[in-house]
Design an enzyme around this catalytic site. Structure first.
Site: not given
Length: 646
Positions: A349, A540, A544
């Protein structure tokens, strides 16, 4: 291992004081008392058996057998007891069965000293192995659990020392320079510097300001600090680390499970071969002597004992988990070390993983028929209900300057934004995709430089915020290290494609996708796995969590990361440094390499000595030395991983 005569591989030594250390020394000495007794009786028996010494008249016949039998019992009794306990669990072909058959067989053919000696050396070897395991686990636990037993709390500005476990949420702790923090909390002092090595493996001081979170295990460096407790003792992040490391051995690696399955098949085959070695030669050898071939079979049984594999392989994986913990990387099972070793694609990410995740509003544009100040207050009120970094930045940017009508029906959609009702009208704050979903038209008068957060009220576009983030200092080095390991880095982000491309250009990431919702990220992971790739995903946020669960190895940033991501992840990076990702992969590869070194060494040595024993070229003494020696070498090799640099 031998119960009552050896150390269980699950025992953990954690010396915290001189008294405890002395008690440990006494317990270690007591561990070897049965072996010392057997050794002294064996030496006397061997001396009595020598022709060049005056032979005692009593040392013949049944008295001689009884002497060696008494010498055998201190070390052989616990093994026989373990054998019957294994029988009760339907485990007939255990290492205890092999050693019992081999040593009692030696007594049967009149080789009494060898029967005692084999069991004696086996017992000493098991004790040494147990101590090695206990020391390794003790080192890991001592590294992690560095909290003090007592804390100084302030009650009406009066300091009072209490046990750390009695401290409760809301109390204020006074922390002197050099002291370790026992519980998680919020710093009340203006500023303080801490050593965070217990949590992250990094000894570089970290400076915290008033209101910042400080964690158990941190060491206050240079000034008296006051901390308000925010988490119970048992719920602190360090407690969770210790629990994770201790529980991680329950998740067995495929290699470890494979060896256990092999051992269950291997041992009965060895027993059958020993029987054949004893009786089959009678059909083909003209000068067949039963006792000679039985002796060869007994040697065969001794060397076939699989303890080197059964002990050293789990210890190798536990060493890998300990090495990772030392670097602030938590693994929830040894099976993830094996998976990390095979990873060839790392998908990351953007926000909070490769960037700081600490946003600042660069520009705010408010339009529409409503009073701008009132619109800002409404947006700030809704943003205050979210933990997303962009929402928090907007709330901090606007602040609260006046009363705001109450919010109703507040909802948040991962990857899109938030919605609520104020004064009977709908307020939306989030991505432009959220506005598209509700059919709201909008226009932009300038080219934004960062992440855009749009707002709409009463079905009309009322403005947007240009929110910027910074790339982490070690992000570029992380990508470089991953490529050096032969791993392909990929970025998946919900941010605008233009911003994603700007970040990937700076970090030299060839494959990146923007404007993705959580379900879009999941589809990308599914496509990569369908192509046969082993995939690790690093994130995080709450959005996600589904992708982390879907990947072969889910990695969460443990500092800024959401609880949902941390709970779902297989690996947690405590300090949010992406450079720990290649470290975790190197530890996984090193662990797997050491485990297979042990497997190869154990099988090779055993195969050679098994052949020599079956051919009558190795006696029982050599067999037990080979078995115990290989086990100790394998354990030493397994422990080595904790000393490696990654």
């Amino acid at each position: 291992m031998v119960e009552g005569n050896t150390v269980s591989c699950c025992d953990v030594a954690h010396p915290q004081s001189g008294a405890h250390s002395r008690a440990t020394d006494r317990s270690v000495f007591g561990l070897f008392i049965p072996a010392i007794i057997s050794f002294l009786l064996l030496l006397l028996g061997l001396a009595f058996d020598q022709d060049w010494l005056p032979r005692p008249t009593f040392f013949t016949g049944w008295l001689r057998v009884a002497w060696y039998g008494i010498a055998y019992l201190p070390v052989g009794g616990p093994v026989i007891r373990q054998m019957f306990q294994a029988f009760a669990k339907h485990d007939v072909f255990s290492e205890f069965t092999l050693m019992t058959i081999a040593t009692l067989g030696a007594f049967f053919i009149g080789e009494y000293p060898e029967g005692v000696a084999v069991m004696l050396f086996y017992s000493v070897g098991e004790n040494l192995q147990g101590l090695a395991v206990r020391r390794a686990k003790g080192n890991i636990k001592a590294l992690l659990d560095q909290r003090p037993d007592k804390v100084t709390v302030l009650e009406a500005d009066t300091p009072r020392t209490i046990p750390a476990q009695q401290a409760t949420i809301g109390m204020t702790i006074r922390l002197k320079p050099g002291e370790k923090l026992a519980l998680d909390g919020e710093l009340l002092s203006d500023r303080a510097s801490f050593n965070t090595a217990a949590l992250t493996g990094e000894s570089v001081p970290v400076t915290k300001g008033e209101g910042d979170t400080v964690l158990a295990g941190m060491i206050n460096l240079n000034t008296v600090a006051e901390v308000r407790i925010t988490t119970a003792y048992t719920d602190s992040k360090l407690s969770r680390i210790i629990a994770l490391v201790q529980d991680s051995t329950a998740q067995k690696a495929p290699t470890e499970l494979f060896i256990r399955k092999i051992a269950k098949i291997y041992t009965p085959i060895v027993v059958l071969l020993a029987v054949l070695i004893t009786v089959a030669p009678a059909l083909v050898v003209t000068d067949y002597v039963f006792s000679d071939w039985l002796y060869r079979a007994l040697v065969f049984l001794v060397i076939s004992c699989p303890c080197a594999l059964v002990i050293s392989i789990p210890l190798g994986y536990f060493g890998g988990i300990g090495a990772a913990s030392h670097h602030g990387i938590l693994l929830k099972g040894s099976n993830f070390l094996d998976t990390l070793a095979h990873i060839r694609h790392v998908v990351m990410d953007k926000t909070g993983t490769l960037t700081e995740g600490v946003f600042q509003v660069q520009d705010a544009v408010i339009v529409g028929p409503y009073d701008p100040q009132t619109t800002l207050q409404r947006i700030s009120a809704l943003a205050s209900h979210s933990t997303h970094p962009a929402a928090m930045a907007i709330h901090a940017y606007i602040g609260t300057t006046g009363p705001t009508p109450p919010l109703e029906q507040v909802t948040e959609t991962a990857g899109l934004g938030m919605a609520a009702t104020i004064e009977g009208k709908q307020l939306l704050v989030g991505s432009f995709k959220l506005l598209d979903r509700f059919g709201i038209t909008y226009s932009l008068d300038a080219t934004p430089t960062g992440t855009l957060v749009a707002a709409a009220y009463g079905g009309q576009f009322v403005g947007y915020f240009d929110v910027a983030d910074e790339i982490k200092a070690d992000a570029e080095d992380t990508i470089r290290q991953l490529k050096a390991l032969g791993i392909t880095p990929t970025m998946l982000s919900g941010d605008r494609t233009a911003i994603v491309q700007a970040v990937t250009a700076q970090l030299d990431i060839a494959s990146a996708y923007g404007d993705l919702l959580p379900e879009d990220k999941a589809k990308k992971i599914v496509e990569m796995k369908a192509a046969g790739h082993r995939v690790a995903f690093v994130g995080d946020g709450v959005n996600d969590a589904p992708v982390i669960a879907l990947s072969d190895v889910g990695i969460a940033m443990g500092g800024l990361g959401s609880d949902a991501a941390i709970e779902t992840a297989d690996v947690v990076i405590q300090d949010d440094h992406p450079s720990k990702i290649p470290v975790a992969i190197r530890i996984g590869r090193a662990t797997r390499r050491i485990v297979w070194q042990n497997i190869t060494m154990a099988f090779a040595v055993k195969a050679i000595v098994l052949i020599l024993g079956a051919g009558g070229l190795a006696n029982m003494w050599e067999a037990v030395f080979a078995d115990v020696g290989v086990a100790l070498l394998a354990i030493g090799n397994a422990i080595r991983i904790q000393k490696m640099r990654f």
